[in-house]
Design an enzyme around this catalytic site. Structure first.
Site, short mmCIF file in Angstrom:
data_model
loop_
_atom_site.label_atom_id
_atom_site.label_comp_id
_atom_site.label_asym_id
_atom_site.label_seq_id
_atom_site.Cartn_x
_atom_site.Cartn_y
_atom_site.Cartn_z
N ASN A 88 0.88 -1.16 0.00
CA ASN A 88 0.00 0.00 0.00
C ASN A 88 0.92 1.21 0.00
OD1 ASN A 88 -1.81 2.02 0.52
ND2 ASN A 88 -2.53 1.18 2.47
N ARG A 97 -2.70 -2.27 -3.15
CA ARG A 97 -3.90 -1.48 -2.86
C ARG A 97 -3.87 -0.27 -3.79
NH1 ARG A 97 -5.76 1.21 2.83
NH2 ARG A 97 -7.74 2.00 2.06
N HIS A 106 -12.56 3.06 0.73
CA HIS A 106 -12.42 2.09 1.85
C HIS A 106 -13.06 0.75 1.50
CE1 HIS A 106 -12.00 5.67 4.81
NE2 HIS A 106 -10.82 5.11 4.63
N GLY A 134 -8.74 8.44 7.99
CA GLY A 134 -9.78 8.59 6.97
C GLY A 134 -11.02 7.92 7.55
N ARG A 153 -9.42 15.95 6.93
CA ARG A 153 -10.29 16.24 5.76
C ARG A 153 -11.66 16.71 6.23
NH1 ARG A 153 -9.52 10.62 2.82
NH2 ARG A 153 -7.76 10.16 4.19
N ASP A 205 -5.40 13.77 15.94
CA ASP A 205 -5.29 12.49 16.63
C ASP A 205 -6.40 12.35 17.69
OD1 ASP A 205 -4.44 10.44 18.54
OD2 ASP A 205 -2.58 10.43 17.37
N GLU A 210 -12.36 0.93 16.45
CA GLU A 210 -11.96 -0.27 17.21
C GLU A 210 -11.57 0.06 18.65
OE1 GLU A 210 -8.81 -2.15 14.90
OE2 GLU A 210 -10.01 -1.86 13.08
N ASN A 211 -11.13 1.30 18.89
CA ASN A 211 -10.52 1.62 20.19
C ASN A 211 -11.21 2.71 21.01
OD1 ASN A 211 -8.02 -0.07 19.96
ND2 ASN A 211 -7.77 1.20 18.12
N GLU A 227 -7.21 -4.91 5.82
CA GLU A 227 -7.20 -4.68 4.37
C GLU A 227 -6.10 -5.51 3.69
OE1 GLU A 227 -7.18 -0.86 5.86
OE2 GLU A 227 -8.61 -0.05 4.42
P1 ADP Z 1 -5.61 5.34 9.02
O1 ADP Z 1 -6.84 5.88 8.35
O2 ADP Z 1 -4.42 6.24 8.88
O3 ADP Z 1 -5.33 3.88 8.73
P2 ADP Z 1 -6.20 4.37 11.69
O4 ADP Z 1 -7.28 3.43 11.32
O5 ADP Z 1 -4.90 3.82 12.17
O6 ADP Z 1 -5.94 5.46 10.58
O7 ADP Z 1 -6.81 5.31 12.86
C1 ADP Z 1 -6.08 6.35 13.40
C2 ADP Z 1 -6.96 7.05 14.45
O8 ADP Z 1 -7.31 6.09 15.46
C3 ADP Z 1 -6.27 8.21 15.15
O9 ADP Z 1 -7.15 9.31 15.29
C4 ADP Z 1 -5.96 7.63 16.52
O10 ADP Z 1 -5.94 8.61 17.52
C5 ADP Z 1 -7.14 6.69 16.72
N1 ADP Z 1 -6.84 5.70 17.77
C6 ADP Z 1 -5.95 4.69 17.70
N2 ADP Z 1 -5.90 4.02 18.90
C7 ADP Z 1 -6.79 4.65 19.71
C8 ADP Z 1 -7.21 4.46 21.06
N3 ADP Z 1 -6.68 3.49 21.82
N4 ADP Z 1 -8.16 5.29 21.56
C9 ADP Z 1 -8.67 6.27 20.80
N5 ADP Z 1 -8.33 6.50 19.52
C10 ADP Z 1 -7.40 5.71 18.99
#
Ligand code: ADP
Length: 391
Positions: A9, A92, A180, A211, A240, A282, A330-331, A378
């Site tokens: 990717n 990708r 996506h 994204g 964005r 972030d 996820e988080n 992915e």
């Molecule tokens: P990308 O689109 O670049 O692949 P990701 O799917 O890795 O991005 O997601 C990045 C986002 O996920 C960031 O805003 C980051 O702060 C958030 N993130 C990652 N881990 C956590 C967590 N434990 N709690 C809250 N937000 C999280």
């Protein structure tokens, strides 16, 4: 030697890769990325169990392009996994236009078609194709296979494919492609594994990362997505803007005298959570900030997602399941909690403890809509496509 599939990717500032062993039963061997291409490049490679094999800064100024990064990655992979015999490389590729509804062998004719799509995705397509060229040079006789972020959405209905612009623009490809797609396809397959009865149901998937977009899926097919012609539309993202009245762009041009590249920079890199908070893109930083602008950025993010859940339920004619995925999906349990707050009118009821634990099912037992957290993958989706095409 072990038969392996390499997935790539390639973006403007990073190259992500994964090495899978096997022909059909694919097992992740190594996964990693090079970040900071063109500035302070850094490489990280992990094994399938998450243990770190390589983590180091790369020689200053040496990695100026995805091609430089790939050369370094391939040397490293050959040293760490000397018995891996790469049978095919899966790429990708952000845009397959109206042409590609599935993965395809990247021969000269296909690559020409993809290069012609560059004006549709100027920030991504050239880097994706540079990755293909670099992989062709590194693995001269190995098939290169393209997997498109747009492909999963090509089956969506005409009303989700068009804008209400003069017809000739539709014919020229000004359409809602949705992105996506590899993530949505993977989640759709994963949902079929973990809860098969939802496969023919009405499902909304929220891919919330840097994204972010959402997809309405019925019978395993995309029937609507929040992203449209470009990766700017729909939900606000890390940097964005998401959905925007086109009148704003006219105002920026006519009144504020901004040119196209200044507007592009604002909409892609200075907007979204970063623009609204004035602080960061972030999510982790915003969640712990006491700045009222950070709180407002989160309010807007949550508001738009809730709005789209309602809209997608209407498009689907019902709602059976919602899946959260991507780094935030996820988080960030706090964000999921806020999205699901007071949504019992649509049948969504969260169970607090499950949600805080990022459990696979986070809805209460009596929730009519089942709520899931499923990590996306992915790379595995690309590897499966490659294996399927090779077979
Ligand atoms: P990308 O689109 O670049 O692949 P990701 O799917 O890795 O991005 O997601 C990045 C986002 O996920 C960031 O805003 C980051 O702060 C958030 N993130 C990652 N881990 C956590 C967590 N434990 N709690 C809250 N937000 C999280």
């Amino acid at each position: 030697m072990k038969n392996s599939i390499l997935t790539l990717n390639a973006g403007s500032s990073s190259v992500k890769f994964a090495l899978f062993d096997g022909d059909n039963d694919l097992a992740l061997n190594l996964k990693g990325q090079v970040d900071g291409i063109g500035s302070d490049a850094r490489m990280k490679i992990k094994r399938a169990d998450g243990s770190v094999v390589v983590e180091r800064d790369l020689e200053e100024g040496k990695i100026q392009s995805p091609s430089d990064a790939l050369t370094t990655v391939i040397d490293e992979l050959r040293a760490i996994a000397p018995d891996a015999k790469v049978q095919a490389v899966g790429h990708r590729i952000v845009h397959g236009g109206v042409h590609f509804e599935g993965p395809v062998l990247l021969d000269d004719a296909v690559l020409k078609t993809l290069a012609d799509l560059t004006p549709f995705a100027p920030l991504h397509q050239p880097h994706n194709l540079a990755g293909v060229a670099a992989a062709q040079a590194a693995f001269p006789n190995v098939p290169q296979i393209g997997c498109f972020d747009t492909a999963f959405h090509r089956s969506h209905p005409w009303v989700n494919d068009t804008f209400a612009l003069p017809r000739e623009l539709y014919d020229k490809g000004v359409r809602r492609f949705g992105f996506h797609g590899l993530s949505y396809e993977y989640i759709s397959m994963k949902l079929d594994e973990v809860a098969p009865h939802y496969q023919d149901g009405n499902v909304v998937v929220a891919h919330l990362g840097n994204g972010a977009s959402m997809c309405a899926i019925r019978d395993g097919h995309s029937v609507g997505s929040t992203m449209g012609f470009s990766a700017l539309d729909g939900l606000p993202m890390g940097t964005r803007c998401g959905q925007l009245d086109p009148g704003v762009v006219l105002y920026l041009m006519d009144q504020l005298k901004m040119n196209a590249s200044e507007i592009e920079n604002m909409l892609y890199r200075e907007s979204g959570l970063k623009g609204l908070s004035g602080l960061s893109n972030d999510m982790r930083e915003l969640l712990t900030s006491s700045d009222p602008h950070a709180a407002q950025a989160l309010d807007y993010f949550v508001f738009r997602i809730r709005r789209e859940i309602g809209a997608m339920a209407a498009v689907l004619g019902g709602l059976d399941a919602v899946v959260f995925t991507g780094g935030i999906g996820e988080n960030a349990f706090q964000i999921r909690e806020r999205i699901c707050d007071d949504m019992d009118w649509i049948g969504m009821e969260l169970e607090e403890t499950r949600n805080r634990q990022n459990a696979e099912i986070i809805s209460s037992d009596r929730s009519r809509v089942r709520l899931f957290v499923l990590p996306t993958n992915e790379e595995l989706m690309i590897a499966r496509h490659v294996a399927g095409l090779m077979a």
